[in-house]
Design a protein around this motif. Structure first.
Motif, short mmCIF file in Angstrom:
data_model
loop_
_atom_site.label_atom_id
_atom_site.label_comp_id
_atom_site.label_asym_id
_atom_site.label_seq_id
_atom_site.Cartn_x
_atom_site.Cartn_y
_atom_site.Cartn_z
N THR A 79 0.81 -1.22 0.00
CA THR A 79 0.00 0.00 0.00
C THR A 79 0.85 1.27 0.00
OG1 THR A 79 -0.09 0.21 2.42
CG2 THR A 79 -1.72 -1.23 1.37
N ASP A 80 2.17 1.12 0.03
CA ASP A 80 3.04 2.25 0.36
C ASP A 80 4.11 2.46 -0.71
OD1 ASP A 80 3.66 4.06 2.85
OD2 ASP A 80 5.62 3.31 2.18
N PRO A 81 4.59 3.69 -0.89
CA PRO A 81 5.68 3.94 -1.84
C PRO A 81 6.96 3.15 -1.56
CG PRO A 81 4.61 6.00 -1.26
CD PRO A 81 4.03 4.95 -0.35
N VAL A 82 7.12 2.63 -0.34
CA VAL A 82 8.30 1.82 -0.03
C VAL A 82 8.38 0.59 -0.92
CG1 VAL A 82 7.35 0.31 1.77
CG2 VAL A 82 9.76 1.04 1.90
N GLN A 83 7.26 0.23 -1.57
CA GLN A 83 7.27 -0.93 -2.47
C GLN A 83 8.21 -0.72 -3.65
OE1 GLN A 83 3.77 -1.03 -5.57
NE2 GLN A 83 2.90 -0.40 -3.61
N ILE A 84 8.48 0.53 -4.04
CA ILE A 84 9.32 0.79 -5.21
C ILE A 84 10.77 0.38 -4.95
CG2 ILE A 84 10.08 2.49 -6.90
CD1 ILE A 84 7.06 1.86 -7.02
N PRO A 85 11.43 0.87 -3.91
CA PRO A 85 12.79 0.37 -3.66
C PRO A 85 12.83 -1.12 -3.33
CG PRO A 85 12.06 1.82 -1.88
CD PRO A 85 11.08 1.99 -3.00
N HIS A 86 11.71 -1.69 -2.88
CA HIS A 86 11.69 -3.13 -2.62
C HIS A 86 11.75 -3.96 -3.90
CE1 HIS A 86 11.44 -4.07 1.64
NE2 HIS A 86 10.73 -2.98 1.82
N GLN A 87 11.69 -3.32 -5.04
CA GLN A 87 11.84 -4.04 -6.31
C GLN A 87 13.30 -4.38 -6.60
OE1 GLN A 87 10.04 -1.53 -9.30
NE2 GLN A 87 8.06 -1.47 -8.26
N PHE A 88 14.22 -3.87 -5.77
CA PHE A 88 15.65 -4.02 -6.04
C PHE A 88 16.37 -4.69 -4.88
CE2 PHE A 88 13.94 -0.29 -8.21
CZ PHE A 88 14.30 -0.57 -9.52
N SER A 89 17.54 -5.23 -5.17
CA SER A 89 18.33 -5.90 -4.13
C SER A 89 19.70 -5.26 -3.93
CB SER A 89 18.52 -7.39 -4.48
OG SER A 89 19.12 -7.53 -5.75
N ARG A 90 20.22 -4.58 -4.93
CA ARG A 90 21.52 -3.93 -4.81
C ARG A 90 21.40 -2.67 -3.95
NH1 ARG A 90 25.07 -2.08 -10.14
NH2 ARG A 90 26.97 -1.42 -9.05
N LYS A 91 22.33 -2.46 -3.04
CA LYS A 91 22.25 -1.35 -2.10
C LYS A 91 22.05 -0.01 -2.80
CE LYS A 91 24.98 1.05 1.48
NZ LYS A 91 25.25 2.33 0.82
N GLU A 92 22.87 0.26 -3.81
CA GLU A 92 22.79 1.55 -4.49
C GLU A 92 21.48 1.72 -5.26
OE1 GLU A 92 27.02 0.53 -3.75
OE2 GLU A 92 25.33 -0.52 -4.69
N ASP A 93 20.97 0.61 -5.81
CA ASP A 93 19.67 0.68 -6.49
C ASP A 93 18.56 1.03 -5.51
OD1 ASP A 93 20.62 0.04 -9.03
OD2 ASP A 93 20.26 -2.11 -8.81
N ILE A 94 18.61 0.42 -4.33
CA ILE A 94 17.60 0.70 -3.29
C ILE A 94 17.69 2.16 -2.85
CG2 ILE A 94 16.90 0.18 -0.92
CD1 ILE A 94 17.90 -2.73 -1.47
N ILE A 104 18.87 4.82 -4.50
CA ILE A 104 18.45 5.76 -5.54
C ILE A 104 16.95 5.64 -5.81
CG2 ILE A 104 18.67 6.35 -7.99
CD1 ILE A 104 21.67 5.55 -7.68
N ALA A 105 16.45 4.41 -5.92
CA ALA A 105 15.01 4.22 -6.13
C ALA A 105 14.23 4.81 -4.96
CB ALA A 105 14.69 2.74 -6.31
N GLY A 106 14.72 4.60 -3.75
CA GLY A 106 14.05 5.13 -2.57
C GLY A 106 14.06 6.64 -2.53
N PHE A 107 15.19 7.23 -2.85
CA PHE A 107 15.30 8.69 -2.82
C PHE A 107 14.38 9.35 -3.85
CE2 PHE A 107 17.33 12.65 -4.33
CZ PHE A 107 17.22 13.40 -3.16
N LEU A 108 14.39 8.84 -5.07
CA LEU A 108 13.55 9.42 -6.12
C LEU A 108 12.07 9.20 -5.82
CD1 LEU A 108 15.62 8.49 -9.29
CD2 LEU A 108 15.41 10.74 -8.23
N THR A 109 11.74 8.03 -5.29
CA THR A 109 10.34 7.76 -4.93
C THR A 109 9.89 8.68 -3.80
OG1 THR A 109 10.49 5.45 -5.64
CG2 THR A 109 8.74 6.00 -4.09
#
Length: 254
Positions: free
Chosen positions: A25-40, A42-47
């Motif tokens: 239900t939450d935007p946190v689902q977007i960085p949860h699509q990734f496993s690499r630290k840097e991907d998480i 960047i995805a988290g920051f932009l989201t």
């Protein structure tokens, strides 16, 4: 409600919402699509940057963002071409547009190339009691490249009396290890006790109804007041109560 009863109530509600089911239900689902630290990161920051307004719109546009980053946020940030940036020109989420996004990509590349990454900045400038001064320093570094003045509004500054809701939410994602799989706990050199609650209209209204907050505006002064109240109840992990306040406000219309 007595203080002991309030603490028990909020503990119960925090446990109720701080579960894997919350992710869907939450935007946190977007960085949860990734496993690499840097991907998480960047995805988290932009989201988090676009996490205001209608939640369905936030999720739709955050996924569009990840598509523009070719589902490899870190590789895209570090290796993009001018042509790649041009493809972002038509992106829009409320007042965040393609020009803002193009600068954000350049700024993130600069942070990883020149400042050892997002985590390093927050760790370097974190204070024992708070990360709010570190948010200010992060903003200074983020905008050290030539940029449009309009883009600055998309990174809040607590030293200008902003509650900085979205970036505090992002920091919660990166720092807290909640053992429930919602927050990531990626940044090991910052303690959950240094975090501040992501204060928005929902958590603010509930906090006032529960007498945790008296100040009417949702600003940096209100955040300090709320932080103080939450840290009395749990000095080690005060922002776990964000789940309770947010859940009560959004899902239960408390």
């Amino acid at each position: 409600m007595k203080k002991s009863e309030l603490k028990s109530f909020l503990e119960f509600k925090a446990e109720q919402y701080n579960t894997p089911e919350f992710i869907a239900t939450d935007p946190v689902q977007i960085p949860h699509q990734f496993s690499r630290k840097e991907d998480i990161e960047i995805a988290g920051f932009l989201t988090a940057t676009i996490a205001w307004g209608n939640r369905k719109s936030i999720l739709n546009n955050a996924n569009k963002l990840m598509d523009l980053l070719e589902r490899s946020p870190y590789d895209f940030v570090m290796n993009h071409s001018e042509g790649d940036l041009e493809k972002m020109a038509n992106f829009v989420h409320r007042t965040f547009n393609g020009l803002d996004l193009q600068y954000f990509i350049k700024a993130l590349q600069n942070i990883y190339l020149k400042h050892s990454g997002i985590e390093h900045i927050f760790t370097k400038y974190a204070e024992e009691e708070s990360l709010q001064p570190a948010i200010h320093q992060f903003k200074q570094i983020f905008f050290e490249l030539p940029h449009l003045f309009r883009t600055e509004k998309h990174v809040s500054d607590p030293l200008k009396n902003s509650a900085a809701k979205r970036i505090n939410m992002y920091l919660r994602w990166m720092v807290r290890n909640d053992n429930s799989g919602v927050d990531f706990g990626l940044w090991k050199d910052i303690k959950p006790s240094q975090l501040s609650c992501p204060l928005d209209v929902h958590s603010g209204n509930v906090a006032r109804k529960l007498n945790l907050l008296k100040r009417k505006a949702n600003d940096a002064k209100a955040l300090r007041e709320l932080d103080k109240a939450l840290r009395i109840m749990d000095p080690e992990d005060p922002v776990k109560y964000d789940f309770a306040l947010f859940g009560l406000g959004v899902f239960e219309k408390y």
